[in-house]
Design an enzyme around this catalytic site. Sequence first.
Site, PDB file in Angstrom:
ATOM      1  N   GLY A   1       3.449   5.868   9.696  1.00  0.00           N
ATOM      2  CA  GLY A   1       4.901   5.957   9.330  1.00  0.00           C
ATOM      3  C   GLY A   1       5.769   4.688   9.665  1.00  0.00           C
ATOM      4  O   GLY A   1       6.882   4.701   9.115  1.00  0.00           O
TER       5      GLY A   1
ATOM      6  N   SER B   1       1.657  -4.075   7.881  1.00  0.00           N
ATOM      7  CA  SER B   1       0.799  -3.687   6.889  1.00  0.00           C
ATOM      8  C   SER B   1      -0.307  -2.590   7.508  1.00  0.00           C
ATOM      9  O   SER B   1      -0.452  -1.186   6.942  1.00  0.00           O
ATOM     10  CB  SER B   1      -0.162  -4.947   6.515  1.00  0.00           C
ATOM     11  OG  SER B   1      -1.465  -4.489   6.145  1.00  0.00           O
TER      12      SER B   1
ATOM     13  N   HIS C   1       0.785  -1.138   0.166  1.00  0.00           N
ATOM     14  CA  HIS C   1       0.011  -0.065   0.043  1.00  0.00           C
ATOM     15  C   HIS C   1       1.020   1.393  -0.095  1.00  0.00           C
ATOM     16  O   HIS C   1       0.272   2.505  -0.005  1.00  0.00           O
ATOM     17  CB  HIS C   1      -0.854   0.051   1.188  1.00  0.00           C
ATOM     18  CG  HIS C   1      -0.283   0.301   2.567  1.00  0.00           C
ATOM     19  ND1 HIS C   1      -0.035  -0.963   3.409  1.00  0.00           N
ATOM     20  CD2 HIS C   1       0.100   1.509   2.952  1.00  0.00           C
ATOM     21  CE1 HIS C   1       0.818  -0.590   4.459  1.00  0.00           C
ATOM     22  NE2 HIS C   1       0.679   1.016   4.416  1.00  0.00           N
TER      23      HIS C   1
ATOM     24  N   ASP D   1      -0.406  -7.325   0.746  1.00  0.00           N
ATOM     25  CA  ASP D   1       0.123  -6.210   0.999  1.00  0.00           C
ATOM     26  C   ASP D   1       1.649  -6.174   0.908  1.00  0.00           C
ATOM     27  O   ASP D   1       2.306  -6.174   2.182  1.00  0.00           O
ATOM     28  CB  ASP D   1      -0.347  -5.707   2.364  1.00  0.00           C
ATOM     29  CG  ASP D   1      -0.190  -4.094   2.568  1.00  0.00           C
ATOM     30  OD1 ASP D   1       0.571  -3.431   1.703  1.00  0.00           O
ATOM     31  OD2 ASP D   1      -0.383  -3.597   3.587  1.00  0.00           O
TER      32      ASP D   1
END
Length: 472
Positions: free
Chosen positions: A325, A342, A215, A245
């Site tokens: 972050g 994730s 992502h 992901d």
Amino acid sequence: MGHPRRSAHRVARLVAIGAVVCGGLMVSQAAADGSPAQGPGGRPARALQGTPGTPGSPEAELARSLVDRLGTSRTAGSWIGADGKAVVAVTDAAAAAEVDRAGARAEPVRYSMRRLRSAAETLRRAPRVAGTAWAVDATTNKVVVLGDSTVSADQWSRMKGVAAGIGGEVRMERTTGSFSTRTAGAEPIFTRGGRCSAGFNVTDGQSGYILTAGHCGPNGTAWFADSQGTAGVGTTVRSDFPGSDFSLVRYRNPASDQSSVVNAGDGQVVRITAAGDPVVGQKVFRSGSTSGLRSGEVTALNATVNYPEGTVSGLIQTNVCAEPGDSGGPLFDRNTALGVTSGGTGDCASGGVTFFQPVTKALTALGVRIPDAPASDGDAAGAAPTAPTDGSGAGAQAQPAAPDRPGAPDRPGAPIIPGTQGDTSTLAGIAGYARRLGPGLALVGAGLLGFLATLVIRPGRRRYRGYSTRWG
């Protein structure tokens, strides 16, 4: 009887030699294995030693073999108990007896893994509701459905209706916060509009790559080592999200340091030599640029999360905290890569639940491996033999995680990236390396100086006055 000055001189020489030997051992150990040196009170080194449930441990292998042998109709998952012993959930007395004979602990349950998987599949086929997640909690023999604060009362009521149609296999729970991907983690890598964490360095045998979260950016995303976008790192060449992901960033400079080392902060590193799947109850470590090094436990496998951007399945569920972050940052135990961050809910002040993309699945799909882990026939490239993701879980419900920072440094863990602290081609990297070797080098230097002093300074000889043998 030896002269006291000469005895002291010999003792000083022996102490100096001992200091050189001890300092040399400290330097060689710090340089060779890359393990984190002891921090304040020695706590980081002890904390990173892992638990009995480490992939490949006798307990984990015993649990896997029993579940495989008995099958999903007679078992309902396995986990590592608080005492470090393998626990297998069983549905009949004969299976319990076999587990006991094998040396594990049998836990009688009502629903088999086959029933629990069927319940999870029914939830998956229902209309998608963003802000929900589910996984098997083997310790309670339930599929636990979580609904975050963004799920409306009407949506939650409809989900309850689906659960009621399934039966007693499902338990519904609301949780605070919202499930979100953690984009915006260990050594940061930046795009023109955001940042993510580098996860692990990987290779296809010819080129070097960074494995991170899918992502974080689609194919073609350019990544930099600085927020100004002047120090190029690489470009995303493969991204899979939602569904899974993970993504692959090809290094821009083939000469970059692409060794499989994760920074644990303060000049300390962990060398990654294998990839594997975790077991429920195993203690694990995660690193990210926002919240640094954190630890917790695996609470479930094969979890499904309905993010606002889409559904991701097959995730590792943990009670390790994470914050925006930290996306893409590494999940590991000792020298084994386990996953990349994730998303989840909560933060490192109040705790929460965090999900990770399993590394082994990503390595297989991408055709890459951990650089220091040779590929073996029948296994994913660079992946250690892994446990089947049977969907088992312990404590799958969201619980406040007691943020465990066992004296750990605040800086994140990640592969070495050019221009960052872990890169020894930079002044900062050299300084970190010197700090790691410093105590041993200081001891060697002090020992050598002491030894030279014993050669230059010799003990004085006592002068005896002569007396006449005659009186008078």
